[in-house]
Design a protein around this motif. Structure first.
Motif, PDB file in Angstrom:
ATOM      1  N   GLU A  87      -2.798  -4.636 -19.236  1.00 21.69           N
ATOM      2  CA  GLU A  87      -1.353  -5.676 -19.060  1.00 21.69           C
ATOM      3  C   GLU A  87      -0.448  -5.221 -17.693  1.00 21.69           C
ATOM      4  N   ASN A  88      -0.728  -4.174 -17.225  1.00 23.32           N
ATOM      5  CA  ASN A  88      -0.135  -3.899 -15.886  1.00 23.32           C
ATOM      6  C   ASN A  88      -1.226  -3.582 -14.782  1.00 23.32           C
ATOM      7  N   PRO A  89      -1.890  -4.634 -14.254  1.00 26.26           N
ATOM      8  CA  PRO A  89      -3.007  -4.382 -13.286  1.00 26.26           C
ATOM      9  C   PRO A  89      -2.630  -3.828 -12.005  1.00 26.26           C
ATOM     10  N   VAL A  90      -1.276  -4.072 -11.560  1.00 26.73           N
ATOM     11  CA  VAL A  90      -0.875  -3.592 -10.141  1.00 26.73           C
ATOM     12  C   VAL A  90      -0.159  -2.396 -10.363  1.00 26.73           C
ATOM     13  N   VAL A  91      -0.678  -1.274  -9.726  1.00 25.52           N
ATOM     14  CA  VAL A  91      -0.452   0.176 -10.077  1.00 25.52           C
ATOM     15  C   VAL A  91       0.073   0.777  -8.651  1.00 25.52           C
ATOM     16  N   PRO A  92       1.241   0.942  -8.326  1.00 26.29           N
ATOM     17  CA  PRO A  92       1.654   1.914  -7.211  1.00 26.29           C
ATOM     18  C   PRO A  92       0.994   3.324  -7.161  1.00 26.29           C
ATOM     19  N   LEU A  93       0.596   3.738  -6.056  1.00 27.79           N
ATOM     20  CA  LEU A  93      -0.119   5.161  -6.004  1.00 27.79           C
ATOM     21  C   LEU A  93       0.954   5.830  -5.025  1.00 27.79           C
ATOM     22  N   SER A  94       0.754   7.021  -5.176  1.00 30.87           N
ATOM     23  CA  SER A  94       1.561   8.139  -4.481  1.00 30.87           C
ATOM     24  C   SER A  94       0.740   8.480  -3.301  1.00 30.87           C
ATOM     25  N   SER A  95      -0.416   8.045  -3.311  1.00 34.75           N
ATOM     26  CA  SER A  95      -1.381   8.450  -1.982  1.00 34.75           C
ATOM     27  C   SER A  95      -2.740   7.672  -2.378  1.00 34.75           C
ATOM     28  N   ALA A  96      -3.385   7.137  -1.614  1.00 35.85           N
ATOM     29  CA  ALA A  96      -4.668   6.721  -1.984  1.00 35.85           C
ATOM     30  C   ALA A  96      -5.906   7.435  -1.102  1.00 35.85           C
ATOM     31  N   GLU A  97      -5.519   8.713  -0.579  1.00 30.36           N
ATOM     32  CA  GLU A  97      -6.499   9.529   0.173  1.00 30.36           C
ATOM     33  C   GLU A  97      -7.463   9.819  -0.478  1.00 30.36           C
ATOM     34  N   ALA A  98      -7.353  10.473  -1.970  1.00 28.97           N
ATOM     35  CA  ALA A  98      -8.280  11.208  -2.565  1.00 28.97           C
ATOM     36  C   ALA A  98      -9.104   9.993  -2.950  1.00 28.97           C
ATOM     37  N   ALA A  99      -8.786   8.809  -3.743  1.00 28.33           N
ATOM     38  CA  ALA A  99      -9.577   7.734  -3.966  1.00 28.33           C
ATOM     39  C   ALA A  99     -10.195   7.245  -3.148  1.00 28.33           C
ATOM     40  N   GLU A 100      -9.854   6.952  -1.695  1.00 22.60           N
ATOM     41  CA  GLU A 100     -10.616   6.421  -0.763  1.00 22.60           C
ATOM     42  C   GLU A 100     -11.859   7.520  -0.204  1.00 22.60           C
ATOM     43  N   HIS A 101     -11.674   8.933  -0.436  1.00 24.00           N
ATOM     44  CA  HIS A 101     -12.626   9.906  -0.094  1.00 24.00           C
ATOM     45  C   HIS A 101     -13.770   9.589  -1.297  1.00 24.00           C
ATOM     46  N   VAL A 102     -13.341   9.341  -2.708  1.00 23.25           N
ATOM     47  CA  VAL A 102     -14.711   9.217  -3.555  1.00 23.25           C
ATOM     48  C   VAL A 102     -15.442   7.877  -3.420  1.00 23.25           C
ATOM     49  N   ALA A 119       0.817  -1.098   0.177  1.00 25.14           N
ATOM     50  CA  ALA A 119      -0.085   0.085  -0.047  1.00 25.14           C
ATOM     51  C   ALA A 119       0.756   1.461  -0.072  1.00 25.14           C
ATOM     52  N   PRO A 120       0.529   2.428  -0.494  1.00 25.55           N
ATOM     53  CA  PRO A 120      -0.996   2.399  -1.296  1.00 25.55           C
ATOM     54  C   PRO A 120      -0.852   1.979  -2.664  1.00 25.55           C
ATOM     55  N   ALA A 121      -1.713   1.084  -3.259  1.00 25.00           N
ATOM     56  CA  ALA A 121      -1.763   0.612  -4.441  1.00 25.00           C
ATOM     57  C   ALA A 121      -3.208   0.016  -5.135  1.00 25.00           C
ATOM     58  N   LEU A 122      -3.129   0.144  -6.424  1.00 24.38           N
ATOM     59  CA  LEU A 122      -4.450  -0.089  -6.923  1.00 24.38           C
ATOM     60  C   LEU A 122      -4.401  -1.288  -7.849  1.00 24.38           C
ATOM     61  N   THR A 182      -9.500  10.173 -10.621  1.00 19.13           N
ATOM     62  CA  THR A 182      -8.863  10.271  -9.497  1.00 19.13           C
ATOM     63  C   THR A 182      -7.544   9.406  -9.350  1.00 19.13           C
ATOM     64  N   LEU A 183      -7.854   8.127  -9.669  1.00 14.83           N
ATOM     65  CA  LEU A 183      -6.939   7.142  -9.625  1.00 14.83           C
ATOM     66  C   LEU A 183      -5.786   7.360 -10.450  1.00 14.83           C
ATOM     67  N   SER A 212     -22.820   6.345 -10.504  1.00 10.15           N
ATOM     68  CA  SER A 212     -22.247   6.052 -12.040  1.00 10.15           C
ATOM     69  C   SER A 212     -21.402   7.536 -12.143  1.00 10.15           C
ATOM     70  N   ALA A 213     -22.061   8.705 -11.989  1.00  7.55           N
ATOM     71  CA  ALA A 213     -21.160   9.735 -12.070  1.00  7.55           C
ATOM     72  C   ALA A 213     -19.790   9.721 -11.007  1.00  7.55           C
ATOM     73  N   ALA A 214     -19.873   9.163  -9.927  1.00  4.73           N
ATOM     74  CA  ALA A 214     -18.602   9.002  -9.018  1.00  4.73           C
ATOM     75  C   ALA A 214     -17.390   7.925  -9.598  1.00  4.73           C
ATOM     76  N   VAL A 215     -18.125   7.011 -10.412  1.00  8.31           N
ATOM     77  CA  VAL A 215     -17.101   5.918 -10.970  1.00  8.31           C
ATOM     78  C   VAL A 215     -16.377   6.947 -11.916  1.00  8.31           C
ATOM     79  N   HIS A 216     -17.085   7.722 -12.626  1.00  3.92           N
ATOM     80  CA  HIS A 216     -16.145   8.502 -13.610  1.00  3.92           C
ATOM     81  C   HIS A 216     -14.789   9.349 -12.876  1.00  3.92           C
ATOM     82  N   GLU A 217     -15.364   9.812 -11.640  1.00  5.11           N
ATOM     83  CA  GLU A 217     -14.653  10.660 -10.691  1.00  5.11           C
ATOM     84  C   GLU A 217     -13.529   9.697 -10.549  1.00  5.11           C
ATOM     85  N   LEU A 218     -13.899   8.425  -9.971  1.00  7.06           N
ATOM     86  CA  LEU A 218     -12.599   7.684  -9.254  1.00  7.06           C
ATOM     87  C   LEU A 218     -11.750   7.443 -10.357  1.00  7.06           C
TER      88      LEU A 218
END
Length: 286
Positions: free
Chosen positions: A123-138, A78-81, A167-168, A158-164
């Motif tokens: 092709e690369n489904p494991v994505v390191p994140l600099s922070s997960a805070e904004a995504a967690e908020h969504v 963590a944090p990772a996607l 954000t990610l 549905s609108a929030a999925v676009h936002e997520l």
């Protein structure tokens, strides 16, 4: 909103889930939320399994492993996607003493467009994140929408999925808030009459390296990226100045105004002259 309501589970596993059943009309919004959840602790390993929809799993804390498409497991910290891709087998779970995560299941025709634009990388489904805070908020906002209920839950989520997804993309560890240097260079030189090969030479890259870099960071080819910048500027000049079409064509990198008109018409759907007429503001444009 306050903390998510945790449902006590077995073996120190706590979770809160909510699943939705969007109608065909909701799916035509482009993306439809199928489920949202948050969980932490000794979460049971998932899979091996195959899904028919996308899932974004955001690992908020802890470490674990992830395997997809029959590949050997890779470590996740963590944090990772984690992207769970439709039709691709996946298998994952946390190491001791567990991890915390939030997730969103979604589907819809726009998911393919997000893949094409580089927001989802199968092709690369494991994505390191600099922070997960904004995504967690969504995700927590989506959870609040589900708990509140009402007739428009599917539309709001549905609108929030676009936002997520946006954000990610910004939360990726390799994301430069100042803009990717290759894309910034192409943007600076977009109006010069240069070929893709000449742009690559200026960047000291091979054409293949340039194409891969632009595809990964902008979801398109270098030619399309430059074309988008040129046509955006052309639209601004058409609606904001009295310059003739030939002068505008030269300003955005097309010495031949007839060729510029063909390119503009093919991409925009109307000619530069018609676009200018429709873009007028004030009494004359009404």
């Amino acid at each position: 909103m306050g903390p998510v309501e945790w449902t006590e589970g077995r073996e120190h596993w706590e979770h809160w889930w909510r699943y939705l059943t969007p109608s065909p009309a909701h799916r035509r919004l482009g993306l439809a939320c199928l489920g949202v959840g948050t969980q932490r602790g000794r979460i049971p390993a998932v899979g091996p399994r195959v899904l028919a929809n996308h899932v974004a799993v955001v690992v908020l804390s802890g470490e674990g492993w992830f395997s997809w498409g029959g590949r050997p497991p890779v470590d996740v910290r963590a944090p990772a996607l984690l992207w769970l891709i439709p039709g691709v087998e996946h298998h994952y779970g946390p190491y001791e003493p567990g991890w915390s995560e939030c997730f969103v299941d979604f589907t819809g025709p726009a998911a393919g467009a997000y893949e094409e634009l580089g927001f989802i990388d199968r092709e690369n489904p494991v994505v390191p994140l600099s922070s997960a805070e904004a995504a967690e908020h969504v995700v927590r906002k989506m959870a609040a929408i589900c708990r509140r209920g009402g007739p428009h839950v599917e539309v709001e989520t549905s609108a929030a999925v676009h936002e997520l997804l946006v954000t990610l993309r910004h939360a990726r560890a390799d994301h430069d808030p100042e803009g990717h240097p290759v894309l910034a260079n192409l943007a600076r030189n977009a109006f010069l009459p240069l070929t893709v090969t000449e742009h690559a030479r200026r960047l000291r890259m091979s054409v293949a390296e340039l194409r891969e870099s632009v595809r990964r960071n902008a979801g398109c080819s270098p030619k399309d990226y430059i074309l988008s910048i040129r046509l955006t500027r052309a639209k601004e000049l058409l609606t904001g100045t009295d310059l003739g079409v030939a002068a505008i064509a030269r300003r955005v990198g097309y010495p031949d105004p007839a060729y510029f008109t063909r390119v503009f018409t093919r991409r925009v759907g109307i000619s530069p002259t018609v676009f200018r007429e429709r873009g007028l503001r004030g009494p004359e444009g009404l």
